[in-house]
Write a protein that holds these residues in place. Structure first.
Motif, short mmCIF file in Angstrom:
data_model
loop_
_atom_site.label_atom_id
_atom_site.label_comp_id
_atom_site.label_asym_id
_atom_site.label_seq_id
_atom_site.Cartn_x
_atom_site.Cartn_y
_atom_site.Cartn_z
N VAL A 20 -14.02 3.69 8.47
CA VAL A 20 -14.51 5.08 8.50
C VAL A 20 -13.95 5.88 9.68
O VAL A 20 -14.27 7.07 9.82
N THR A 21 -13.11 5.26 10.50
CA THR A 21 -12.57 5.96 11.68
C THR A 21 -11.70 7.13 11.28
O THR A 21 -11.06 7.13 10.23
N ARG A 22 -11.68 8.14 12.15
CA ARG A 22 -10.81 9.30 11.92
C ARG A 22 -9.70 9.29 12.96
O ARG A 22 -9.93 8.92 14.10
N LEU A 64 7.15 -4.61 4.50
CA LEU A 64 7.13 -3.56 3.48
C LEU A 64 5.87 -2.73 3.68
O LEU A 64 4.76 -3.26 3.63
N PHE A 65 6.07 -1.43 3.92
CA PHE A 65 4.94 -0.51 4.14
C PHE A 65 4.40 -0.08 2.78
O PHE A 65 5.16 0.38 1.92
N VAL A 66 3.10 -0.26 2.58
CA VAL A 66 2.47 0.07 1.30
C VAL A 66 1.19 0.88 1.54
O VAL A 66 0.67 0.89 2.65
N PRO A 67 0.72 1.57 0.50
CA PRO A 67 -0.43 2.47 0.70
C PRO A 67 -1.73 1.76 1.06
O PRO A 67 -2.57 2.34 1.75
N SER A 68 -1.96 0.54 0.56
CA SER A 68 -3.27 -0.09 0.76
C SER A 68 -3.14 -1.60 0.85
O SER A 68 -2.15 -2.19 0.41
N GLY A 69 -4.19 -2.22 1.37
CA GLY A 69 -4.24 -3.67 1.43
C GLY A 69 -4.33 -4.28 0.04
O GLY A 69 -3.80 -5.37 -0.22
N THR A 70 -4.99 -3.59 -0.87
CA THR A 70 -5.09 -4.07 -2.24
C THR A 70 -3.70 -4.17 -2.87
O THR A 70 -3.36 -5.19 -3.48
N GLN A 71 -2.89 -3.13 -2.68
CA GLN A 71 -1.54 -3.18 -3.24
C GLN A 71 -0.67 -4.22 -2.54
O GLN A 71 0.13 -4.91 -3.18
N ALA A 212 -5.80 3.54 11.85
CA ALA A 212 -4.88 4.46 11.15
C ALA A 212 -5.56 4.95 9.87
O ALA A 212 -6.44 4.28 9.34
N PRO A 213 -5.19 6.14 9.40
CA PRO A 213 -5.87 6.68 8.22
C PRO A 213 -5.50 5.95 6.92
O PRO A 213 -6.30 5.92 5.98
N VAL A 214 -4.30 5.40 6.86
CA VAL A 214 -3.75 4.85 5.61
C VAL A 214 -2.77 3.74 5.95
O VAL A 214 -2.07 3.84 6.95
N LEU A 245 2.88 8.75 7.82
CA LEU A 245 1.79 7.76 7.77
C LEU A 245 2.14 6.53 8.62
O LEU A 245 1.29 5.98 9.31
N ALA A 246 3.41 6.14 8.54
CA ALA A 246 3.86 4.97 9.32
C ALA A 246 3.69 5.25 10.82
O ALA A 246 3.37 4.35 11.60
N ALA A 247 3.89 6.52 11.22
CA ALA A 247 3.74 6.90 12.64
C ALA A 247 2.31 6.65 13.10
O ALA A 247 2.09 6.23 14.25
N ALA A 248 1.35 6.90 12.22
CA ALA A 248 -0.05 6.62 12.57
C ALA A 248 -0.24 5.11 12.77
O ALA A 248 -0.93 4.68 13.71
N GLY A 249 0.39 4.32 11.92
CA GLY A 249 0.29 2.86 12.03
C GLY A 249 0.92 2.36 13.32
O GLY A 249 0.37 1.49 14.00
#
Ligand SMILES: *Cc1c(COP(=O)(O)O)cnc(C)c1O
Length: 346
Positions: A20-22, A64-71, A212-214, A245-249
């Motif tokens: 839930v972090t922003r 490999l950068f992916v949108p979610s842990g599920t994927q 990170a957001p994503v 998004l990768a920059a946030a990571g």
């Protein structure tokens, strides 16, 4: 544990999950400043930097950068297993229980669930019995998948070494759902690569405790990741200027990894305080606190907390409180004061 319920009123303290972090101002600034390109074409330098950074940190050839842990988990399973293969997995594992059955639905991979022991491990004797002989009656046992941390618990390192050696000895591949591998490393005071060691592939989340957001990263050998890239495209995970998004990571890895120790300390404080309250049975490891309530008080207590703007995950008589970047020691103290007030005058 159920998945977090949506907040229905003003939220003061959110202990439902570390998701839930922003993003902080500094993280947002890093996202804005990131050089980007079309990652599906292999043009995004920030995505490439994140993938290389994680590969180095976790001891793999490629990422490999992916949108979610599920994927990320699904791609890992789909590269390891072909149609009609099976994977050995914990009954409580996220890949088995909380990912919509994706391995079976999209991968034609049969799960062979094994009951987790209280420490999260899968007993070797049970695993041995679950491996199928080479016979047309059976699915082909191909992969062992573990999770660390699991239910907030760090798997014993000696267990991981023993069971991954056993799997490799039989020619099985090994995958780790390391959504919270970072917490396992910080709690054990070892390098992230030590937690990843023994696995042919690992999936890590950037959007849990790291804040990170994503995003997640799948790690493996170069040809494994190359094969994963094809599945990522097919599953709709090919993203374009995803360097933002990768920059946030990257920012999260560079700034928020060591501080997971603060979350663990805050969870220990929280557990210590909750243990003093009547009718609560409390368990804590890493950044999670699991509370069992007496049946008579469960509904009233959970509803009271929500009314006070204090959110936790709850199902029936069980609660899960999770510490993260956006709840500091002061928030823990305030939450304990709110919880304590419930019992005053009762
Ligand atoms: C959150 C989580 C995942 C999945 O990550 P999403 O990004 O939510 O899809 C996988 N495994 C574990 C153990 C998790 O906690």
């Amino acid at each position: 544990m159920s998945y977090p319920q949506a907040a229905s009123g003003p939220v003061l303290y959110d202990f439902r999950s570390d998701t839930v972090t922003r993003p902080s101002d500094a993280m947002r600034a890093a996202m804005v400043a990131a050089p980007v390109g079309d990652d599906v074409w292999g043009d995004d330098p920030t995505v490439q930097r994140l993938e290389a950074y994680c590969a180095e940190l976790l001891g793999f050839e490629a990422g490999l950068f992916v949108p979610s842990g599920t994927q990320s988990n699904l791609i890992g399973l789909m590269v390891h297993c072909q149609r009609g293969d099976e994977y050995l997995v914990g009954q409580d594992a996220h890949t088995y229980k909380y990912e919509g059955g994706g391995a079976a639905v999209l991968g034609s991979i049969q799960p062979q669930p094994i009951e987790n022991l209280a420490d999260g491990s899968l007993p070797l004797e049970r695993l041995k019995r679950a491996v199928k002989p080479d016979d047309a009656h059976f699915a082909r046992t191909r992969l062992l998948a573990l999770e660390n941390t699991i239910g907030g618990k760090v798997l014993p390192a000696s267990y991981v070494r023993m069971v991954t050696d056993w799997a490799h000895g039989l020619g099985l591949a090994t995958h780790l759902d390391g959504a919270r591998l970072w917490n396992a490393a910080v709690a054990s005071q070892v390098a992230p690569a030590d937690i990843a060691s023994g696995f042919d592939s690992v999936s890590v989340c950037l959007s849990k405790g790291l804040g990170a957001p994503v995003g997640s990263v799948l790690l493996g050998k170069r040809d494994f990741i190359q094969a994963g890239r094809r599945w990522r495209k097919m599953l709709g995970g090919g993203m374009r200027q995803s360097g933002m998004l990768a920059a946030a990571g990257l920012h999260a890895l560079e700034h928020n990894l060591a501080r997971l120790a603060d979350d663990h300390a805050n969870a220990a404080l929280l557990a210590e305080g909750l243990r003093k309250l009547p009718g609560l049975t409390v368990e804590n490891q890493t950044n999670m606190v699991f509370v069992q309530l007496e049946p008579g008080m469960a509904q009233g207590f959970s509803t009271y907390l929500a009314e006070q703007g204090l959110l936790v995950s709850s199902v029936g008589t069980a609660q899960r409180w999770v510490t993260h970047l956006d709840v500091d020691a002061q928030a823990v103290a305030a939450a304990l004061a709110i919880a304590t007030r419930y019992f005053e005058g009762r």
